[in-house]
Design a protein around this motif. Structure first.
Motif, PDB file in Angstrom:
ATOM      1  N   THR A  71       1.018  -1.548  -0.236  1.00 29.61           N
ATOM      2  CA  THR A  71      -0.139   0.150  -0.283  1.00 29.61           C
ATOM      3  C   THR A  71       0.817   1.273   0.130  1.00 29.61           C
ATOM      4  N   ILE A  72       2.311   1.598   1.207  1.00 26.17           N
ATOM      5  CA  ILE A  72       2.776   2.162   0.806  1.00 26.17           C
ATOM      6  C   ILE A  72       3.102   2.592  -0.581  1.00 26.17           C
ATOM      7  N   GLY A  73       3.763   1.657  -1.205  1.00 25.73           N
ATOM      8  CA  GLY A  73       4.376   2.027  -2.468  1.00 25.73           C
ATOM      9  C   GLY A  73       3.464   2.504  -3.812  1.00 25.73           C
ATOM     10  N   GLN A  74       2.440   1.535  -3.743  1.00 25.35           N
ATOM     11  CA  GLN A  74       1.398   2.275  -4.198  1.00 25.35           C
ATOM     12  C   GLN A  74       1.401   3.295  -3.856  1.00 25.35           C
ATOM     13  N   LEU A  75       1.000   4.135  -2.514  1.00 28.69           N
ATOM     14  CA  LEU A  75       1.147   5.837  -2.437  1.00 28.69           C
ATOM     15  C   LEU A  75       1.767   6.534  -3.255  1.00 28.69           C
ATOM     16  N   THR A  76       2.834   5.445  -2.946  1.00 32.36           N
ATOM     17  CA  THR A  76       4.236   6.385  -3.363  1.00 32.36           C
ATOM     18  C   THR A  76       4.021   6.878  -4.952  1.00 32.36           C
ATOM     19  N   LEU A  77       3.697   6.048  -5.475  1.00 28.04           N
ATOM     20  CA  LEU A  77       3.524   6.051  -7.196  1.00 28.04           C
ATOM     21  C   LEU A  77       2.849   6.893  -7.225  1.00 28.04           C
ATOM     22  N   GLU A  78       1.120   6.797  -6.724  1.00 24.34           N
ATOM     23  CA  GLU A  78       0.164   7.514  -7.452  1.00 24.34           C
ATOM     24  C   GLU A  78       0.949   9.101  -6.987  1.00 24.34           C
ATOM     25  N   ARG A  79       1.750   9.630  -5.318  1.00 27.84           N
ATOM     26  CA  ARG A  79       1.933  10.547  -5.104  1.00 27.84           C
ATOM     27  C   ARG A  79       3.515  11.346  -5.996  1.00 27.84           C
ATOM     28  N   ASP A  80       3.545  10.290  -6.894  1.00 28.92           N
ATOM     29  CA  ASP A  80       5.113  11.204  -7.879  1.00 28.92           C
ATOM     30  C   ASP A  80       4.655  11.295  -8.895  1.00 28.92           C
ATOM     31  N   PHE A  81       3.636  10.511  -9.683  1.00 22.09           N
ATOM     32  CA  PHE A  81       2.471  10.153 -10.142  1.00 22.09           C
ATOM     33  C   PHE A  81       1.916  12.494 -10.458  1.00 22.09           C
ATOM     34  N   LEU A  82       1.482  12.342  -9.856  1.00 23.13           N
ATOM     35  CA  LEU A  82       0.388  13.898  -9.133  1.00 23.13           C
ATOM     36  C   LEU A  82       1.644  14.538  -9.392  1.00 23.13           C
ATOM     37  N   GLN A  83       1.863  14.427  -8.943  1.00 26.29           N
ATOM     38  CA  GLN A  83       3.603  15.768  -8.667  1.00 26.29           C
ATOM     39  C   GLN A  83       4.077  16.079  -9.779  1.00 26.29           C
ATOM     40  N   ASP A  84       4.166  14.770 -10.855  1.00 23.02           N
ATOM     41  CA  ASP A  84       4.527  15.235 -11.822  1.00 23.02           C
ATOM     42  C   ASP A  84       3.711  15.713 -13.554  1.00 23.02           C
ATOM     43  N   PHE A  86       1.328  18.062 -11.603  1.00 19.55           N
ATOM     44  CA  PHE A  86       1.382  19.283 -11.377  1.00 19.55           C
ATOM     45  C   PHE A  86       2.795  19.863 -12.553  1.00 19.55           C
ATOM     46  N   ARG A  87       3.835  19.013 -12.375  1.00 19.52           N
ATOM     47  CA  ARG A  87       5.405  20.167 -13.085  1.00 19.52           C
ATOM     48  C   ARG A  87       4.905  19.834 -14.399  1.00 19.52           C
ATOM     49  N   ILE A  88       4.396  19.427 -14.977  1.00 14.29           N
ATOM     50  CA  ILE A  88       4.198  19.012 -16.769  1.00 14.29           C
ATOM     51  C   ILE A  88       3.095  20.615 -16.734  1.00 14.29           C
ATOM     52  N   VAL A  89       2.176  20.277 -15.613  1.00 11.71           N
ATOM     53  CA  VAL A  89       1.733  21.684 -16.677  1.00 11.71           C
ATOM     54  C   VAL A  89       1.264  23.218 -15.764  1.00 11.71           C
ATOM     55  N   GLY A  90       2.796  22.821 -15.444  1.00  9.49           N
ATOM     56  CA  GLY A  90       2.999  24.200 -14.671  1.00  9.49           C
ATOM     57  C   GLY A  90       3.375  24.763 -12.806  1.00  9.49           C
ATOM     58  N   GLU A  91       1.892  24.058 -12.582  1.00  6.44           N
ATOM     59  CA  GLU A  91       1.140  24.564 -11.594  1.00  6.44           C
ATOM     60  C   GLU A  91       2.539  23.744 -10.019  1.00  6.44           C
ATOM     61  N   LEU A  92       2.198  24.512  -9.405  1.00  6.36           N
ATOM     62  CA  LEU A  92       2.790  24.886  -7.979  1.00  6.36           C
ATOM     63  C   LEU A  92       2.175  22.735  -7.356  1.00  6.36           C
ATOM     64  N   ILE A  93       3.252  22.343  -6.238  1.00 10.41           N
ATOM     65  CA  ILE A  93       2.442  21.328  -6.265  1.00 10.41           C
ATOM     66  C   ILE A  93       2.197  22.023  -4.831  1.00 10.41           C
ATOM     67  N   PRO A  94       0.373  20.961  -4.491  1.00  8.86           N
ATOM     68  CA  PRO A  94       0.029  21.906  -3.152  1.00  8.86           C
ATOM     69  C   PRO A  94       1.203  20.476  -2.064  1.00  8.86           C
ATOM     70  N   LYS A  95       1.567  21.824  -0.533  1.00  7.26           N
ATOM     71  CA  LYS A  95       2.025  20.960   0.535  1.00  7.26           C
ATOM     72  C   LYS A  95       1.294  20.028   0.935  1.00  7.26           C
TER      73      LYS A  95
END
Length: 103
Positions: A71-84, A86-95
Motif C-alpha cells: 500500500t505504501i508503495g502504491q501511494l508513493t507511486l500515485e503521489r509521484d505521478f501527481l507531482q509530475d 503538476f510539474r508538466i502543467v506548470g502548477e505549484l505542487i500542493p504542500k
C-alpha cells in the motif's frame, strides 16, 4: 529412569510387578509415577501447539506487513505521478498537510 519404566509398563510387554521386581522398585511408587505421567502427558503436546500458534501469528504479521508495504508503495507511486502532472502543467505542487501525532 522413571520415564523408561513407565513407557515399558504402558507398552504392556511385561506386567507392572515384573518390571518393579527387575528394578527393585516399590509397585505403589511406580503406580504413582504412572498416574503422574498420564496426567501430564498433554504437556508433551502443549509446547507443539504453542509453537504452531506462534508460527501462525508470525505469518499473519508478515502478511499484514507485506500488505502495508504494498500500500505504501502504491501511494508513493500515485503521489509521484501527481507531482509530475503538476510539474508538466506548470502548477505549484500542493504542500502536504502537517501531521500532528498528539491529536
Amino acid at each position: 529412569m522413571e520415564d523408561k519404566i513407565i513407557i515399558a509398563i504402558l507398552q504392556g510387554d511385561k506386567e507392572l510387578n515384573a518390571i518393579c521386581a527387575e528394578n527393585n522398585l516399590n509397585p505403589n511408587m511406580v503406580r504413582k509415577w504412572k498416574q503422574e505421567f498420564l496426567a501430564n502427558a498433554n504437556l508433551a503436546f502443549g509446547a507443539k501447539a504453542e509453537h504452531k500458534a506462534a508460527l501462525i501469528k508470525e505469518n499473519d504479521l508478515k502478511r499484514n506487513n507485506d500488505r502495508m508495504l504494498k500500500t505504501i508503495g502504491q501511494l508513493t507511486l500515485e503521489r509521484d505521478f501527481l507531482q509530475d502532472c503538476f510539474r508538466i502543467v506548470g502548477e505549484l505542487i500542493p504542500k502536504m498537510p502537517k501531521y500532528d501525532s498528539k491529536e
